[in-house]
Design a protein around this motif. Structure first.
Motif: not given
Length: 152
Positions: A32, A36, A39, A70-74, A85, A87-88
């Motif tokens: 992850e 992070k 950005k 985007g900011a989302d990490i999934y 994890y 990120k798009d």
């Protein structure tokens, strides 16, 4: 005002291709922390030392380039035992692969060459632009999400 950052991610070509196809980045074996650091609006270039993770066949090319969406990490369950994890990323679809030897003569390369072993690291804008130009990325191009530019 957020300043755009420029990143190199290191992954085998087969893994990069999965990410480009799916529109995501997964770095450092699914950790992850590197995600992070990136950005929305930051740029990511992938370098692929090998063709496949479990192979000795070399690639040694810059293989994909895109912008953090985007900011989302999934988390994404690839199996019961492996949930990395992601990120798009909005990847440039027409990127050309650029062999590493095409830039090793550059003075800027000396600053970054030892960083490839880390899997994810920041580079300066000038070095990014050299690689991006060789990959065929116009610094302003249309995507399904609208116009992307260098963010500054």
């Amino acid at each position: 005002m957020k300043l755009t950052k420029y990143w190199i991610g290191v992954a085998s070509l087969d893994h990069v291709e999965l990410g480009v196809e799916g529109g995501f980045s997964q770095l450092c074996h699914g950790k992850e922390a590197p995600l992070k650091r990136m950005k929305p609006g930051d740029w990511l270039i992938y370098y692929s030392p090998k063709q496949e993770l479990d192979s000795d066949a070399k690639c040694q090319c810059f293989t994909a380039i895109g912008r953090v969406k985007g900011a989302d990490i999934y988390p994404f369950a690839m199996s019961e035992a492996f949930v990395p994890y992601r990120k798009d990323i909005d990847f440039f679809p027409d990127a050309k692969q650029v062999p590493l030897h095409a830039i090793t003569h550059l003075e800027a390369w000396q600053k970054y060459r030892s960083s490839l072993r880390y899997g994810h690291f920041e580079i300066d804008k000038d070095f990014f632009l050299v690689i991006a130009e060789r990959m065929g990325l116009p610094m302003k191009y249309e995507t399904s999400k609208g116009v992307m530019n260098d963010g500054e």
